[in-house]
Design a protein around this motif. Structure first.
Motif, short mmCIF file in Angstrom:
data_model
loop_
_atom_site.label_atom_id
_atom_site.label_comp_id
_atom_site.label_asym_id
_atom_site.label_seq_id
_atom_site.Cartn_x
_atom_site.Cartn_y
_atom_site.Cartn_z
N ALA A 1 38.81 41.78 16.78
CA ALA A 1 39.78 40.83 17.32
C ALA A 1 40.85 41.58 18.10
CB ALA A 1 40.43 40.03 16.20
N VAL A 2 41.32 40.96 19.16
CA VAL A 2 42.46 41.48 19.90
C VAL A 2 43.46 40.34 20.06
CG1 VAL A 2 41.27 41.09 22.11
CG2 VAL A 2 43.27 42.57 22.04
N ILE A 3 44.70 40.62 19.74
CA ILE A 3 45.78 39.63 19.81
C ILE A 3 46.80 40.17 20.80
CG2 ILE A 3 47.56 38.41 18.52
CD1 ILE A 3 45.88 38.99 15.97
N PHE A 4 47.15 39.37 21.81
CA PHE A 4 48.08 39.90 22.81
C PHE A 4 49.07 38.86 23.29
CE2 PHE A 4 44.31 38.53 25.14
CZ PHE A 4 44.78 37.96 26.31
N ASP A 5 50.23 39.38 23.68
CA ASP A 5 51.33 38.59 24.24
C ASP A 5 50.93 38.17 25.66
OD1 ASP A 5 53.69 37.73 25.44
OD2 ASP A 5 54.89 39.41 24.74
N THR A 6 51.04 36.88 25.96
CA THR A 6 50.68 36.40 27.29
C THR A 6 51.89 36.20 28.20
OG1 THR A 6 50.79 34.07 26.63
CG2 THR A 6 48.68 35.19 26.35
N THR A 7 53.06 36.63 27.76
CA THR A 7 54.29 36.31 28.50
C THR A 7 54.90 37.51 29.21
OG1 THR A 7 55.81 36.76 26.65
CG2 THR A 7 54.80 34.57 26.74
N SER A 8 54.26 38.68 29.15
CA SER A 8 54.84 39.91 29.70
C SER A 8 54.09 40.37 30.94
CB SER A 8 54.83 41.01 28.62
OG SER A 8 55.52 40.61 27.47
N ASN A 9 53.92 39.45 31.92
CA ASN A 9 53.08 39.76 33.08
C ASN A 9 51.76 40.37 32.60
OD1 ASN A 9 54.85 38.91 35.22
ND2 ASN A 9 56.12 40.70 34.75
N SER A 10 51.12 39.61 31.72
CA SER A 10 49.97 40.12 30.95
C SER A 10 48.66 39.91 31.72
CB SER A 10 49.92 39.41 29.60
OG SER A 10 51.16 39.51 28.93
N TRP A 11 48.45 40.76 32.72
CA TRP A 11 47.22 40.70 33.51
C TRP A 11 46.04 41.17 32.66
CZ3 TRP A 11 47.29 38.33 38.12
CH2 TRP A 11 48.49 38.25 38.83
N HIS A 12 45.01 40.34 32.56
CA HIS A 12 43.86 40.69 31.73
C HIS A 12 42.60 40.05 32.32
CE1 HIS A 12 45.28 36.78 30.23
NE2 HIS A 12 44.05 36.57 29.77
N GLY A 13 41.46 40.61 31.96
CA GLY A 13 40.20 40.05 32.43
C GLY A 13 39.07 41.03 32.26
N LEU A 14 37.87 40.62 32.71
CA LEU A 14 36.69 41.49 32.76
C LEU A 14 36.01 41.26 34.11
CD1 LEU A 14 33.90 39.85 30.69
CD2 LEU A 14 36.24 39.45 29.96
N PRO A 15 36.56 41.87 35.16
CA PRO A 15 36.10 41.58 36.52
C PRO A 15 34.78 42.22 36.90
CG PRO A 15 37.81 43.25 36.58
CD PRO A 15 37.71 42.79 35.15
N GLU A 16 34.35 43.26 36.17
CA GLU A 16 33.06 43.89 36.47
C GLU A 16 31.94 43.07 35.84
OE1 GLU A 16 32.29 46.35 38.38
OE2 GLU A 16 34.28 47.15 38.86
N PRO A 17 30.95 42.64 36.61
CA PRO A 17 29.87 41.82 36.04
C PRO A 17 29.17 42.51 34.87
CG PRO A 17 29.77 41.80 38.43
CD PRO A 17 30.79 42.84 38.05
N ILE A 18 28.88 41.74 33.85
CA ILE A 18 28.20 42.24 32.66
C ILE A 18 26.74 42.53 32.98
CG2 ILE A 18 27.34 41.44 30.41
CD1 ILE A 18 30.10 40.12 30.04
N THR A 19 26.20 43.60 32.40
CA THR A 19 24.85 44.06 32.75
C THR A 19 23.91 44.03 31.55
OG1 THR A 19 25.43 46.38 32.34
CG2 THR A 19 25.74 45.53 34.58
N CYS A 20 24.18 43.19 30.56
CA CYS A 20 23.30 43.11 29.41
C CYS A 20 21.94 42.55 29.82
CB CYS A 20 23.92 42.25 28.31
SG CYS A 20 24.19 40.52 28.74
N PRO A 21 20.87 42.82 29.05
CA PRO A 21 19.54 42.30 29.38
C PRO A 21 19.51 40.77 29.37
CG PRO A 21 19.41 44.05 27.75
CD PRO A 21 20.86 43.69 27.86
N LYS A 22 18.58 40.23 30.11
CA LYS A 22 18.37 38.78 30.13
C LYS A 22 18.08 38.30 28.72
CE LYS A 22 15.69 35.17 32.43
NZ LYS A 22 14.58 34.88 33.40
N GLY A 23 18.66 37.17 28.37
CA GLY A 23 18.48 36.62 27.04
C GLY A 23 19.61 36.97 26.09
N LEU A 24 20.44 37.95 26.46
CA LEU A 24 21.61 38.30 25.67
C LEU A 24 22.87 37.82 26.40
CD1 LEU A 24 20.79 41.95 24.52
CD2 LEU A 24 20.43 39.80 23.27
N ALA A 25 23.99 37.83 25.70
CA ALA A 25 25.26 37.41 26.30
C ALA A 25 26.40 37.95 25.47
CB ALA A 25 25.34 35.88 26.38
N ARG A 26 27.52 38.10 26.12
CA ARG A 26 28.76 38.47 25.43
C ARG A 26 29.36 37.20 24.85
NH1 ARG A 26 34.26 38.15 26.63
NH2 ARG A 26 35.59 39.99 26.27
#
Length: 270
Positions: free
Chosen positions: A180-205
């Motif tokens: 788990a990750v818990i984070f403050d969203t009020t401090s100019n909290s830029w976040h994301g996962l912009p690089e496409p995921i490369t897991c095999p077909k049939g799997l997912a994050r």
């Protein structure tokens, strides 16, 4: 159901000292049997119940309807929204008037398939239905056996004051089952996962998310929709820049999605 030995008050200094904005990472967050049951609860990528997001900024699936949650997920979300759990979050953050968004607006189950991504962004500040300020995000990874080489790490970026945009990737929270990750969203909290995921077909994050609110502070941002940033060559693409503009405007956000018409529900959007 959640690890009983978490010292919330003891983690407060770590939370507030974290860079580029306050956050804390907690491994083995749920009891093992609960985490395994929750992973089984999350539907497959092609399940028709998912809300579908498919545009240059985000490629993912999401669902926040309580009546679709099997027992393990229902009980876990209930606990994450409970007063018992809120006591710990208040000790962690020092926010005495913190409450849970029991409607799971923008939360619930999330799934990123091969090619899935989420551009770096700031969450909305003011809840569109409650009028409260979003203060805190909790995300827990729910895919066992995930290979870090496939990507999927949640990135935290620093803030560029001059351009009101993300600057440098400072922290990556590796995708690890039951982390788990818990984070403050009020401090100019830029976040994301912009690089496409490369897991095999049939799997997912797979992941779950809940959000926590308080009465708006005097200096709170009035942002009513998430503000996305272009990634890589997108910064030169007028169509993507226009999409970002429409996506960030409450009046035009509902026109910014490309998704299955059967699942078009702008009011549930983040």
């Amino acid at each position: 159901m959640i690890r009983k030995d978490i010292d919330w008050r003891g983690l407060r200094a770590t939370f507030h000292a974290a860079k580029p904005f306050p956050h804390v990472v907690i491994d083995d967050f749920f009891d093992p049997a609960v985490a395994e049951a929750m992973e089984r609860d999350i539907p497959a990528f092609d399940d028709p119940s998912w809300w579908q997001y498919s545009n240059p900024l985000e490629e993912k699936r999401a669902l926040n309807l309580w009546d679709r949650f099997p027992a393990a997920s229902y009980q876990s979300f209930s606990l994450l929204c409970s007063e018992k759990f809120l006591i710990g979050l208040r000790e962690l953050t020092g926010v005495a008037d913190l409450s849970a968004d029991e409607g799971l607006h923008g939360g619930g189950w999330h799934l990123h398939p091969p090619g899935g991504k989420l551009n770096v962004h700031l969450d909305y500040s003011i809840h569109p239905k409650l009028g409260l300020e979003r203060r805190l995000n909790l995300i827990c990874y729910m895919t066992s056996g995930w290979n870090p080489a496939w990507g999927g790490a949640l990135g935290f970026w620093s803030h560029d004051e001059a351009t009101n945009s993300p600057k440098d990737l400072v922290t990556s929270v590796e995708c690890r089952f039951n982390r788990a990750v818990i984070f403050d969203t009020t401090s100019n909290s830029w976040h994301g996962l912009p690089e496409p995921i490369t897991c095999p077909k049939g799997l997912a994050r797979k992941s779950i998310a809940t959000y926590y609110l308080s009465p708006p502070r005097a200096h709170a941002s009035e942002r009513g929709k998430a503000l996305y940033a272009p990634y890589g060559e997108q910064s030169k693409d007028p169509a993507v820049l226009e999409l970002i503009r429409r996506r960030a405007d409450v009046k035009t956000a509902s026109t910014a999605y490309r998704t299955d018409e059967r699942r078009r529900t702008p009011e549930r959007r983040k």
